[in-house]
Structures are given as C-alpha cells and as structure tokens.
Design a protein around this motif. Structure first.
Motif, PDB file in Angstrom:
ATOM      1  N   PHE A 187      14.855  16.757 -21.933  1.00 41.87           N
ATOM      2  CA  PHE A 187      13.313  16.553 -22.254  1.00 41.87           C
ATOM      3  C   PHE A 187      12.940  15.296 -22.676  1.00 41.87           C
ATOM      4  O   PHE A 187      13.298  14.803 -23.599  1.00 41.87           O
ATOM      5  CB  PHE A 187      13.222  17.653 -23.632  1.00 41.87           C
ATOM      6  N   MET A 188      11.686  14.907 -21.922  1.00 40.46           N
ATOM      7  CA  MET A 188      11.025  13.619 -22.532  1.00 40.46           C
ATOM      8  C   MET A 188       9.556  13.798 -22.235  1.00 40.46           C
ATOM      9  O   MET A 188       9.103  13.919 -21.198  1.00 40.46           O
ATOM     10  CB  MET A 188      11.673  12.254 -21.808  1.00 40.46           C
ATOM     11  N   SER A 189       9.172  14.172 -23.418  1.00 37.05           N
ATOM     12  CA  SER A 189       7.622  14.388 -23.253  1.00 37.05           C
ATOM     13  C   SER A 189       6.688  13.375 -23.293  1.00 37.05           C
ATOM     14  O   SER A 189       6.996  12.134 -23.574  1.00 37.05           O
ATOM     15  CB  SER A 189       7.097  15.464 -24.638  1.00 37.05           C
ATOM     16  N   LEU A 200      20.053  24.114 -42.192  1.00 33.09           N
ATOM     17  CA  LEU A 200      21.231  23.269 -42.505  1.00 33.09           C
ATOM     18  C   LEU A 200      20.916  21.979 -42.942  1.00 33.09           C
ATOM     19  O   LEU A 200      21.479  21.567 -43.867  1.00 33.09           O
ATOM     20  CB  LEU A 200      22.121  23.372 -41.261  1.00 33.09           C
ATOM     21  N   VAL A 242      18.720  24.564 -37.546  1.00 35.91           N
ATOM     22  CA  VAL A 242      18.976  23.058 -37.749  1.00 35.91           C
ATOM     23  C   VAL A 242      18.312  22.502 -39.046  1.00 35.91           C
ATOM     24  O   VAL A 242      18.783  21.650 -39.863  1.00 35.91           O
ATOM     25  CB  VAL A 242      18.833  22.261 -36.541  1.00 35.91           C
ATOM     26  N   SER A 262      20.453  19.724 -30.292  1.00 31.82           N
ATOM     27  CA  SER A 262      20.780  19.459 -31.789  1.00 31.82           C
ATOM     28  C   SER A 262      21.874  18.592 -32.063  1.00 31.82           C
ATOM     29  O   SER A 262      21.708  17.669 -33.120  1.00 31.82           O
ATOM     30  CB  SER A 262      21.119  20.800 -32.377  1.00 31.82           C
ATOM     31  N   TRP A 295      11.108  22.317 -31.292  1.00 32.25           N
ATOM     32  CA  TRP A 295      11.521  20.639 -31.133  1.00 32.25           C
ATOM     33  C   TRP A 295      11.407  20.252 -32.488  1.00 32.25           C
ATOM     34  O   TRP A 295      11.219  20.713 -33.337  1.00 32.25           O
ATOM     35  CB  TRP A 295      10.441  20.177 -30.063  1.00 32.25           C
ATOM     36  N   GLU A 296      12.077  18.833 -32.352  1.00 33.12           N
ATOM     37  CA  GLU A 296      12.137  18.019 -33.701  1.00 33.12           C
ATOM     38  C   GLU A 296      13.189  18.658 -34.681  1.00 33.12           C
ATOM     39  O   GLU A 296      13.121  18.581 -35.961  1.00 33.12           O
ATOM     40  CB  GLU A 296      10.651  17.776 -34.212  1.00 33.12           C
ATOM     41  N   GLY A 333      23.061  18.988 -24.949  1.00 34.52           N
ATOM     42  CA  GLY A 333      23.044  19.281 -26.349  1.00 34.52           C
ATOM     43  C   GLY A 333      21.799  18.518 -26.993  1.00 34.52           C
ATOM     44  O   GLY A 333      21.817  17.362 -26.680  1.00 34.52           O
ATOM     45  N   MET A 379       9.709   9.670 -27.107  1.00 35.34           N
ATOM     46  CA  MET A 379      10.867   9.340 -27.416  1.00 35.34           C
ATOM     47  C   MET A 379      11.930  10.524 -26.680  1.00 35.34           C
ATOM     48  O   MET A 379      11.436  11.326 -26.027  1.00 35.34           O
ATOM     49  CB  MET A 379      11.247   9.692 -28.879  1.00 35.34           C
ATOM     50  N   SER A 425      15.423  22.600 -34.340  1.00 37.18           N
ATOM     51  CA  SER A 425      14.947  23.946 -34.644  1.00 37.18           C
ATOM     52  C   SER A 425      15.481  24.860 -35.903  1.00 37.18           C
ATOM     53  O   SER A 425      15.972  23.986 -36.637  1.00 37.18           O
ATOM     54  CB  SER A 425      15.792  24.899 -33.363  1.00 37.18           C
ATOM     55  N   GLY A 426      15.006  25.925 -36.034  1.00 36.75           N
ATOM     56  CA  GLY A 426      14.975  26.415 -37.306  1.00 36.75           C
ATOM     57  C   GLY A 426      16.080  26.456 -38.018  1.00 36.75           C
ATOM     58  O   GLY A 426      16.163  25.908 -39.068  1.00 36.75           O
TER      59      GLY A 426
HETATM   60  C1  LIG Z   1       7.844  21.631 -25.251  1.00 33.96           C
HETATM   61  C2  LIG Z   1       9.098  20.814 -25.601  1.00 33.96           C
HETATM   62  C3  LIG Z   1       9.038  19.514 -25.676  1.00 33.96           C
HETATM   63  C4  LIG Z   1      10.180  18.588 -25.844  1.00 33.96           C
HETATM   64  N1  LIG Z   1       9.924  17.104 -26.122  1.00 33.96           N
HETATM   65  C5  LIG Z   1      10.981  16.464 -26.406  1.00 33.96           C
HETATM   66  C6  LIG Z   1      10.942  15.016 -26.054  1.00 33.96           C
HETATM   67  O1  LIG Z   1       9.978  14.584 -26.096  1.00 33.96           O
HETATM   68  N2  LIG Z   1      12.061  14.301 -26.534  1.00 33.96           N
HETATM   69  C7  LIG Z   1      13.183  14.883 -26.996  1.00 33.96           C
HETATM   70  O2  LIG Z   1      14.201  14.134 -27.227  1.00 33.96           O
HETATM   71  N3  LIG Z   1      13.391  16.278 -27.001  1.00 33.96           N
HETATM   72  C8  LIG Z   1      12.322  17.095 -26.829  1.00 33.96           C
HETATM   73  N4  LIG Z   1      12.291  18.475 -26.729  1.00 33.96           N
HETATM   74  C9  LIG Z   1      13.833  18.968 -26.738  1.00 33.96           C
HETATM   75  C10 LIG Z   1      13.905  19.666 -28.342  1.00 33.96           C
HETATM   76  O3  LIG Z   1      13.808  18.491 -29.320  1.00 33.96           O
HETATM   77  C11 LIG Z   1      15.299  20.536 -28.268  1.00 33.96           C
HETATM   78  O4  LIG Z   1      15.063  21.402 -27.282  1.00 33.96           O
HETATM   79  C12 LIG Z   1      15.623  20.809 -29.545  1.00 33.96           C
HETATM   80  O5  LIG Z   1      15.936  19.873 -30.505  1.00 33.96           O
HETATM   81  C13 LIG Z   1      16.791  21.870 -29.647  1.00 33.96           C
HETATM   82  O6  LIG Z   1      18.015  21.250 -28.750  1.00 33.96           O
HETATM   83  P1  LIG Z   1      18.474  22.267 -27.499  1.00 33.96           P
HETATM   84  O7  LIG Z   1      17.448  22.706 -26.530  1.00 33.96           O
HETATM   85  O8  LIG Z   1      19.554  21.324 -26.751  1.00 33.96           O
HETATM   86  O9  LIG Z   1      19.002  23.455 -28.072  1.00 33.96           O
HETATM   87  P2  LIG Z   1      20.483  23.601 -28.745  1.00 33.96           P
HETATM   88  O10 LIG Z   1      20.874  22.452 -29.707  1.00 33.96           O
HETATM   89  O11 LIG Z   1      21.611  24.178 -27.779  1.00 33.96           O
HETATM   90  O12 LIG Z   1      20.100  24.747 -30.132  1.00 33.96           O
HETATM   91  C14 LIG Z   1      20.055  25.945 -29.692  1.00 33.96           C
HETATM   92  C15 LIG Z   1      19.876  26.923 -30.670  1.00 33.96           C
HETATM   93  O13 LIG Z   1      20.935  26.727 -31.640  1.00 33.96           O
HETATM   94  C16 LIG Z   1      20.682  26.601 -32.749  1.00 33.96           C
HETATM   95  N5  LIG Z   1      21.937  25.851 -33.565  1.00 33.96           N
HETATM   96  C17 LIG Z   1      22.232  24.478 -33.194  1.00 33.96           C
HETATM   97  N6  LIG Z   1      23.313  24.114 -34.023  1.00 33.96           N
HETATM   98  C18 LIG Z   1      23.584  25.142 -34.818  1.00 33.96           C
HETATM   99  C19 LIG Z   1      24.388  25.408 -36.027  1.00 33.96           C
HETATM  100  N7  LIG Z   1      25.253  24.437 -36.290  1.00 33.96           N
HETATM  101  N8  LIG Z   1      24.317  26.407 -36.328  1.00 33.96           N
HETATM  102  C20 LIG Z   1      23.383  27.423 -36.238  1.00 33.96           C
HETATM  103  N9  LIG Z   1      22.538  27.255 -35.069  1.00 33.96           N
HETATM  104  C21 LIG Z   1      22.589  26.107 -34.711  1.00 33.96           C
HETATM  105  C22 LIG Z   1      19.370  25.491 -32.763  1.00 33.96           C
HETATM  106  O14 LIG Z   1      18.659  25.935 -34.131  1.00 33.96           O
HETATM  107  C23 LIG Z   1      18.518  26.521 -31.729  1.00 33.96           C
HETATM  108  O15 LIG Z   1      17.941  27.642 -32.180  1.00 33.96           O
HETATM  109  C24 LIG Z   1      11.423  19.359 -26.350  1.00 33.96           C
HETATM  110  C25 LIG Z   1      11.593  20.532 -26.258  1.00 33.96           C
HETATM  111  C26 LIG Z   1      10.498  21.469 -25.950  1.00 33.96           C
HETATM  112  C27 LIG Z   1      10.526  22.824 -25.915  1.00 33.96           C
END
Ligand SMILES: Cc1cc2nc3c(=O)[nH]c(=O)nc-3n(C[C@H](O)[C@H](O)[C@H](O)COP(=O)(O)OP(=O)(O)OC[C@H]3O[C@@H](n4cnc5c(N)ncnc54)[C@H](O)[C@@H]3O)c2cc1C
Length: 537
Positions: free
Chosen positions: A210-212, A426, A423, A185, A417-418, A183, A176, A420-421
C-alpha cells in the motif's frame, strides 16, 4: 407527471463552521478562538453547492493509472479528475497540510483540526495526502539538510498539481510507504532493501503493498539497511531531474476512499536519502504516525458529523404519519443518540489536538496514551453512526445521490490504516506500561469533572490501570473503550449542556447505550440534544 412532495431541500449552501455549535465551542475551548474568522470563511466555501459537487465528482471519476506513455516509456503517473485538484487547492490555501508547522502558535494544531474536520465532511479522500504531509514534518526535521530543502515547499500554500521535480514546483506533498504484502502491523518483517550508493544516498529495492497518494512529491519509506530497518525520503524525481525508479504496479480497487489513489509499488533502485539514524527507522517514522492517528480521530468525527447533519436536516423536513420525523419520539431518540456519539468524538478529538499544541510532561503522556485509545474507539464508532444516519433518510439514504453511501463506505478506513484496532489497543497497554505517570495524568483529566457517575466509573478504571490485569492483551479493547468513555464523559460534563452530558453518562457509562442507537432511557432530553446538533443556517 406525478407531483414531488414531502421531499427535503438539499442541505446547501451551508456554513460548516457557523452552523455547527459543537465545533465552534470546541475550537474556542481548546484555544484556537483566534482562528474563527478563517474557519468561518472556509466553512462557507466548503458548504457551497459547487464545492459539494467537487466531492461527488472526485469520487465518481476515480484516479486512473498510466504506467506507460503512448510510445511505451514508463511514466508511472496517476491522472485525477479536476475536482480532486480543486479540492486540494482549497485545502492547501487554508493550510490544512502544514499550517501548525509553518506558523506555530498556541492553538495551531486545533485550528488545523477544525479545518480538516470540515473538509472531511465534503470529501475525505483528499484528507489522505494532507494528513501525511502534516505528519511528515517532525520526521523530516530529523535530517536538517532534507528539512532545509523540503520544508519551504511543504509550508507553501499554492497547490501545484504538476508532476515535475520539486525544485521547480510552488508546493509539495508527502506520502509514506511502510506496509508490505507480508505484514503491515509487524513492520519488522519489511524486506525492502536500502543499499548505500557510495555518495551518501541510498538505492531502494523492493515493494510496498500500500502506498497511497502516489502523486505526492516524496515518500517516507521504511527499508532494511545494513544496521536494520531505517527511514528514508524517496522523491518521485532524482536530483538529476530523472523520474525516480518507482514503478506503480496497480491501484487498489477500494471499498471507499475512492477519490484517492492507493497503489502497489515496486522500487527498482529508487534514489532515497536517510532520515534519522540508520537502524532506527520505526522510532524515526513513529512521530509521523502520531499526527496521522490524530487525523484519523478528527476524520472519523468529521464523517459522523456529516452523517448526523444530513440525518437531522432530512428529519426536519420529512413527514411520516402526520408528524415531521424529527418530532416522532422514537426518531428523536435515534437522532439524539447519534448526536451524543458525534459530540463525544468531536470533543475528545479536539482535546487531543490541544495536547499537540502543548509542551510539558502531562501533554506528552496524554498524547502518548490517548492518541491510540481515541483512534481505536472513535474510528470504530463511525461505521455504526453512518449506517444509522443513512437509515434516517429511508430508501433515499441508500442512493448514491445522497452523500450517505459515500460516508458509509469511507467510515471503516480510519480504523484500518495507521494502525488497526487491535494494534492501537495493544499500543495503549504498552504506553501505560512504559509511562509511570500515565494513571495519574489520566486521573487528573477524568476526575476534574467532579461528577458522581464519572467518579464511580473512573475509580473502576483506575483500579484496572494500576493492577497487573492491565497487561492482559485479550482485554485491551475493553480497557481502551472504558478509558475513552471516561474521558468523553468528563469532557461533556465539563463543557456540554446538561442534556448532552446526562444522556451520555446514563447511556454510555452504564447500560447498553451506544450498542445500537435509539436506546436512550426515559428522562433523556432528546429534543434538546437534537436541537443542538441541527445544522444551523
Ligand atoms: C485505503 C488504504 C490506504 C493505505 N495507505 C497506506 C499508505 O499510504 N502507506 C502505508 O504504508 N500503508 C497504507 N495502508 C496500509 C495499512 O496501514 C495497513 O493495511 C494496516 O497497517 C494493517 O496492516 P496489514 O494490512 O498488513 O494487516 P495485518 O498486519 O496483517 O493485520 C491484520 C489484522 O490483525 C490485527 N493484528 C495485528 N497484530 C496483532 C496482534 N499482535 N494481536 C492481535 N491482533 C493483531 C490487526 O489489528 C488487523 O486487524 C493503507 C491501507 C488502506 C486500507
């Protein structure tokens, strides 16, 4: 030449099912007792020295991106070491990518969770495409024509590593792509466009940050269509048998999870088909996220179990100051404390998996609230447990030849992933706010234990859940942690030996227990807890 002495033998061969009392009990308790035979066979296969070696090889010889062939044509393929393919062959044969959908029966999600729990102890990277494929099925079913074409391949168990159109393959895997660089989250910021092609299909233009597992056969993609953010299925090959316009720009150089490829991709008019209603992409794909979040809980529990098994094994053989480490009182305390964390995580993960096997409102509410809550807390604990378990092995634990550095590097990923903490926490608030029966369902689950310590803790939690204070975002982590601890304590009091339940309640429901390990107070039966955790056979 110096003499080698006081070194433990490797923990192999080792049956990951037969040798794990906590897992066996969880499987039976959560109604998958019928699967014991298959799990026992899988546990023996995974614990063979040659399978353990596959995990090491898949991490040492990491995936390589091939953007162009020798003549300069784009191919956008990723090459994996044969060990990666061998591990996927074992996993698909055991049905870990789709068995509960292919053969639904009571306990099917629990049985699969047990398989993935064992696989993750040998190698976690392959878990990623398996979890995404497993999670994709309810979403794919929202488009009957797509489901008809893809599900038979997803349900098949003969792994096919070839990069060819799906109709020529024996089996298929699904990935996926949601996260974009601006962005992950906040998915509403997605800019990838889905333009109608005039024949009912769409063309995707944009990128994913990110697309694993980019060698999966198709991906669920979020993209902006005329009516808003929508969910589409994007195969790697078009129906005309051409490579789809998916450009793999680079592979991420990751902390851990190194056997798995995670890519950055660009879509240049990639063929895709709509799933669900246009403009309701998040609602369509969220089903998938629930299952993959369950897998994060099982996955982190599995990493903790792997680390604990290695630590206890080492301590059984290594002598320091005239005693086996396992018999040094302070080490017994450390090991027991890690074991509590691991058993609590395992018990809750399997209880949650059972909720995915059940119908009805209570199960639905439990899934909705407890999935993000458990994902937050269980995944948060894994880095602490793997670090402490590493230290049990002393300097040898810091060396790559022990599996400990790999477990430690892998440990944070399930939390990120899926969702973060923060999120996740909340989402717990949102789920409680929108589900009027949430407090009652949780109360029934927690109160059942009939234990005075839990009752007092649960009463405080219930006051919090029913007061406007529960909407305070700044306190969402605190509330979620309390909810999970109460659920874990209730499960252990109901189902674990008294030594485990007592020590968990005294250390986690009050006091500083769990902030570092080895803080269990006087009176805790640490020897009994460690004996239960020791890998058997
Ligand atoms: C190894 C790896 C593989 C991955 N594979 C995939 C994949 O196959 N497909 C895919 O779609 N994605 C993938 N991801 C992406 C992953 O799902 C995202 O990195 C993750 O959802 C966080 O999004 P972001 O990196 O944009 O962080 P951001 O959305 O910028 O968030 C950064 C931090 O802010 C916090 N935050 C966000 N909103 C709030 C709020 N309202 N209040 C307080 N804190 C908040 C979050 O909890 C996080 O700690 C992968 C990531 C990794 C590390």
């Amino acid at each position: 030449m110096f003499e080698v002495s006081n070194q433990p033998p490797p923990l192999e061969p080792y049956n990951l099912f037969a040798g794990d009392s906590v897992l066996r009990e969880a499987v039976k308790r959560e109604r998958a007792g019928w699967a014991e035979g298959g799990l026992n066979t899988l546990g023996a296969t995974l614990g063979k020295p040659e399978t353990i070696q596959l995990g090491f090889d898949a991490n040492r010889f990491t995936p390589q991106l091939k953007t162009l062939d020798r003549y300069g044509h784009r191919i956008d393929e990723v090459e994996f070491h044969p060990a990666w393919h061998s591990l996927l062959t074992i996993a698909l044969r055991a049905g870990l990518h789709s068995s509960p959908w292919a053969k639904p029966e009571p306990g099917a999600h629990v049985a699969r969770a047990a398989g993935t729990y064992m696989l993750g102890q040998i190698e976690s990277g392959v878990y990623c495409p398996l979890a995404m494929t497993y999670g994709s099925v309810p979403t794919l079913r929202q488009a009957s024509d797509i489901a008809k074409e893809w599900l038979p391949k997803i349900f098949a168990r003969d792994y096919d590593r070839r990069f060819i159109p799906v109709k020529e393959k024996t089996a298929a895997l699904i990935g996926m792509g949601m996260t974009e660089n601006q962005g992950g989250s906040d998915l509403r910021t997605n800019t990838t466009r889905a333009e109608p092609a005039g024949d009912g299909s769409f063309r995707l233009h944009g990128h994913k940050w990110f697309m694993s597992a980019p060698m999966c056969d198709a991906f669920l993609i979020l993209a902006q269509a005329a009516k808003g953010l929508s969910c589409l299925l994007m195969p790697r090959w078009t129906p005309d048998g051409e490579r789809n316009a998916v450009r793999i720009l680079r592979l991420k150089d990751k902390l851990g999870n190194r056997s798995n490829a995670s890519s950055e991709v660009e879509f240049d008019g990639a063929y895709a088909r709509l799933i669900g209603e246009e403009g309701r992409g998040i609602q369509t794909i969220i089903e998938m996220a629930n299952y993959t979040r369950l897998d994060c809980c099982t996955g982190s529990s599995s990493l903790m179990r792997a680390a604990l098994a290695q630590a206890v094994h080492h301590a059984r053989y290594r002598t320091a100051f005239q005693k086996k480490l396992i018999d040094q009182p302070l080490m017994t305390n450390v090991l027991a404390d890690i074991a509590l964390e691991c058993e609590a995580a395992t018990a809750l993960s399997f209880r949650l998996a059972r909720a995915y096997d059940e119908e009805g409102e209570a199960a639905q509410v439990f899934r909705r609230v407890v999935t993000p809550a458990a994902k937050f807390w269980i995944c948060k604990r894994a880095p602490f447990v793997t670090a402490e378990a590493m230290e049990v092995l002393g300097g040898s634990g810091y060396i790559e030849e022990s599996v400990m550095p790999r477990l430690y590097r892998e440990a944070p990923v399930n939390s990120i992933w899926e969702g973060s903490g923060n999120v996740m926490c909340l989402d717990v608030l949102r789920a409680i706010g929108r589900t009027p029966s949430a407090a009652d369902v949780l109360a029934a689950e927690i109160d059942d234990a009939g234990d005075a310590r839990i009752k007092a803790f649960a009463a405080k939690l219930q006051r919090r859940l029913r007061s406007p204070e529960r909407n305070d975002e700044a306190q969402a982590r605190a509330l979620t942690r309390e909810l999970v601890l109460a659920l874990q304590a209730a499960l252990l009091v109901k189902h674990a030996p008294a030594a485990v339940a007592d020590a968990f309640c005294v250390s986690r429901l009050a006091g500083e227990g769990g902030s570092a390990f080895g803080l269990l107070p006087h009176g805790a039966d640490t020897a009994a807890i460690v004996a239960r955790a020791a890998p058997q056979g």
